[in-house]
Design an enzyme around this catalytic site. Structure first.
Site, PDB file in Angstrom:
ATOM      1  N   HIS A  72      36.618  26.323  39.352  1.00  0.00           N
ATOM      2  CA  HIS A  72      35.972  27.490  39.974  1.00  0.00           C
ATOM      3  C   HIS A  72      34.925  28.122  39.068  1.00  0.00           C
ATOM      4  O   HIS A  72      34.117  28.910  39.530  1.00  0.00           O
ATOM      5  CB  HIS A  72      37.029  28.538  40.333  1.00  0.00           C
ATOM      6  CG  HIS A  72      37.899  28.122  41.480  1.00  0.00           C
ATOM      7  ND1 HIS A  72      37.728  28.597  42.752  1.00  0.00           N
ATOM      8  CD2 HIS A  72      38.930  27.251  41.546  1.00  0.00           C
ATOM      9  CE1 HIS A  72      38.619  28.039  43.559  1.00  0.00           C
ATOM     10  NE2 HIS A  72      39.362  27.220  42.854  1.00  0.00           N
ATOM     11  N   ASP A 118      28.219  32.919  36.115  1.00  0.00           N
ATOM     12  CA  ASP A 118      29.309  32.974  37.085  1.00  0.00           C
ATOM     13  C   ASP A 118      29.383  31.653  37.835  1.00  0.00           C
ATOM     14  O   ASP A 118      28.340  31.091  38.194  1.00  0.00           O
ATOM     15  CB  ASP A 118      29.035  34.111  38.088  1.00  0.00           C
ATOM     16  CG  ASP A 118      30.312  34.781  38.564  1.00  0.00           C
ATOM     17  OD1 ASP A 118      31.342  34.087  38.641  1.00  0.00           O
ATOM     18  OD2 ASP A 118      30.274  35.986  38.853  1.00  0.00           O
TER      19      ASP A 118
HETATM   20  C1  G6P Z   1      38.341  33.982  38.197  1.00  0.00           C
HETATM   21  C2  G6P Z   1      39.055  32.659  38.032  1.00  0.00           C
HETATM   22  C3  G6P Z   1      40.341  32.648  38.844  1.00  0.00           C
HETATM   23  C4  G6P Z   1      41.179  33.854  38.472  1.00  0.00           C
HETATM   24  C5  G6P Z   1      40.389  35.133  38.708  1.00  0.00           C
HETATM   25  C6  G6P Z   1      41.159  36.406  38.343  1.00  0.00           C
HETATM   26  O1  G6P Z   1      37.811  34.105  39.462  1.00  0.00           O
HETATM   27  O2  G6P Z   1      38.211  31.590  38.399  1.00  0.00           O
HETATM   28  O3  G6P Z   1      41.083  31.467  38.580  1.00  0.00           O
HETATM   29  O4  G6P Z   1      42.393  33.873  39.191  1.00  0.00           O
HETATM   30  O5  G6P Z   1      39.205  35.076  37.941  1.00  0.00           O
HETATM   31  O6  G6P Z   1      41.573  36.360  37.009  1.00  0.00           O
HETATM   32  P1  G6P Z   1      43.094  36.430  36.556  1.00  0.00           P
HETATM   33  O7  G6P Z   1      43.087  36.144  35.095  1.00  0.00           O
HETATM   34  O8  G6P Z   1      43.525  37.838  36.880  1.00  0.00           O
HETATM   35  O9  G6P Z   1      43.856  35.409  37.364  1.00  0.00           O
END
Ligand code: G6P
Length: 462
Positions: A157, A365
């Protein structure tokens, strides 16, 4: 139709208070799981003192959730360490913020192995396994070691950095070797895919073939771009829901006729929040007629608060926003409202619809779904202007946006000014192009393409 098995670090609850803030990805993945039936496997969100926690299984309809707690110390090294202090900054081109620690790497691999071992008993040979994001790069290789025969795909992602940056990772070769154990690797943009090809070539590991195939480590696999989208119709509907209308009316009353500029992000150093605040300051400085005429609402939901770089950023953003308000506020006008909290998606949809400018200016991003949500929430009769960073994956196909270099503070201020004075017909023309794109390339399109490519991938030799 093969059963789908989704693996991600976070598993989004379908009910309860967290469901209202669940992102588009979670909703999209869930929709696809419901279609085929299947499993969603990942971390439970809980940390424990136990050394080897047992999985928790929860069934609802044709869907099974399997989650595991992680030991507190293990979690610290895997998530707070290797995932978010090594891979996250490095893949977002922040070598200056990347830390390299062998113990973190070992623990990261152990967690990936644990995920593979815990999922293994639930797998069937004709399942399609879809592993998500940088927390789980090596899981596919672990599944193969266990003898898993089904097709296993991986979607990154976040960006895949240029080879020159990526090789700073002491374990760059091991991670790419692990990526090549998947049958399909998905990236957000052609740039990420190109960086990956470039790395393979430069290191003499492999090369690109035709039709999305690559040859690496003596075998062929697919590596392609699949730009992620949102559930556009759903988000557009949210923007006119009763909750959104209530929230936007309340905000609108407080604006006293002033134009609204909005920014919404996790409080993360990749999002360019400090630079954006400085660009707003520059707008007030360079275009004094805008003083008293605009209000900038910056919503930054707390994120990864145990990671020191995030705390540092919080202080920086607080200091910058305080300084700007101190400099420009009048006794009856405060230019900037900085909110360090999250909001329900419906509320945000209402705020987006009300605003004249959506500022999405990350320094780097993978995609940025806020940009797409901003577009989906607009009203045809009076759409706002999306000011979008060229370094967001979304800039690749959102050409109706005003594209900016977020490091160029004065240029971002100019873009904001352009958005504020842009005539209605130009805003409509730009927005209609944007909306058509966001609607066509929605999350269903993304997951459909990925799952189809995975289903068509050649399963590993018996
Ligand atoms: C990004 C990453 C996701 C992640 C999100 C929130 O979008 O690509 O994999 O879940 O951030 O971050 P966190 O550390 O809270 O899961």
């Amino acid at each position: 139709m093969s059963r789908l098995v989704v693996v991600s670090n976070r598993v989004t609850p379908i009910t309860g208070s967290k469901a209202a803030t669940a992102g588009g990805l979670a909703v999209g993945v869930l929709a696809s799981l419901r279609e085929t039936g299947g499993i969603w496997f990942g971390w439970s969100g809980e940390q424990t003192e136990a050394a080897a926690p047992m999985p928790k299984v929860f069934r609802t309809g044709n869907l099974t959730y399997i989650t595991i707690d992680l030991n507190h110390q293990t979690f610290e090294s895997y998530y707070g360490g290797f995932a978010n202090r090594t891979l996250w900054p490095l893949f977002h081109y922040r070598l200056d913020l990347s830390s390299f620690d062998r113990d973190w790497y070992v623990t990261y691999r152990q967690v990936n192995q644990l995920f593979a071992e815990q999922l293994f008993p639930y797998l069937q040979d004709d399942d399609l396994v879809w592993v998500h994001d940088y927390h789980l790069i090596t899981m596919g290789e672990e599944l193969r070691k266990l003898g898993v025969k089904c097709r296993v795909g991986f979607f990154l992602h976040i960006p895949f950095p240029s080879a020159e940056v990526y090789v700073a990772l002491p374990w760059h070769d091991q991670l790419v070797r692990a990526m090549c154990a998947y049958d399909l690797i998905g990236f957000q943009t052609s740039n990420d895919l190109r960086n990956f090809h470039d790395y393979l070539y430069r290191e003499g590991i492999g090369y690109a073939l035709a039709d999305g195939l690559i040859h690496a480590f003596g075998h062929s696999l697919k590596a392609q771009e699949f730009p992620i989208g949102i559930d556009t119709n759903d988000f557009a509907a949210m923007a006119t829901s009763a909750e959104a209308v209530r929230a936007s009316q309340r905000l609108s009353r407080s604006l006293l006729g002033r134009r609204l500029i909005i920014g919404v992000d996790r409080l993360d150093y990749t999002k360019g929040i400090t630079e954006r605040l400085r660009a707003f300051e520059c707008l007030l400085q360079n275009y004094p007629r805008q003083r008293g005429q605009v209000t900038f609402v910056q919503i930054s939901a707390p994120s990864r608060e145990d990671v020191p770089e995030y705390l540092e950023l919080r202080h920086q953003v607080e200091a910058t926003s305080g300084r700007i308000n101190g400099l420009f506020s009048e006794f009856d006008w405060m230019p900037l409202r900085y909110l360090n909290r999250g909001f329900a998606r419906r509320t945000l949809a209402g705020f987006f619809r009300l605003s004249r400018i959506g500022l999405v200016t990350p320094l780097r991003d993978g995609m940025n779904l806020v940009a797409k949500e901003y577009v989906a929430a607009q009203a045809d009769e009076d759409p706002g202007v999306l000011v979008l960073s060229r370094f967001a994956g979304a800039a690749d196909d959102l050409d109706g946006a005003v594209i900016v270099n977020p490091y160029d503070i004065e240029a971002v201020a100019e873009a904001m000014h352009l958005g504020l004075i842009m005539p209605l017909d130009e805003r409509q023309e730009r927005w209609r192009r944007l909306f058509a794109q966001v609607r066509e390339h929605d999350v269903a399109h993304w997951r459909g393409n990925f799952v189809k490519a995975l289903a068509e991938a050649t399963p590993p030799a018996a």
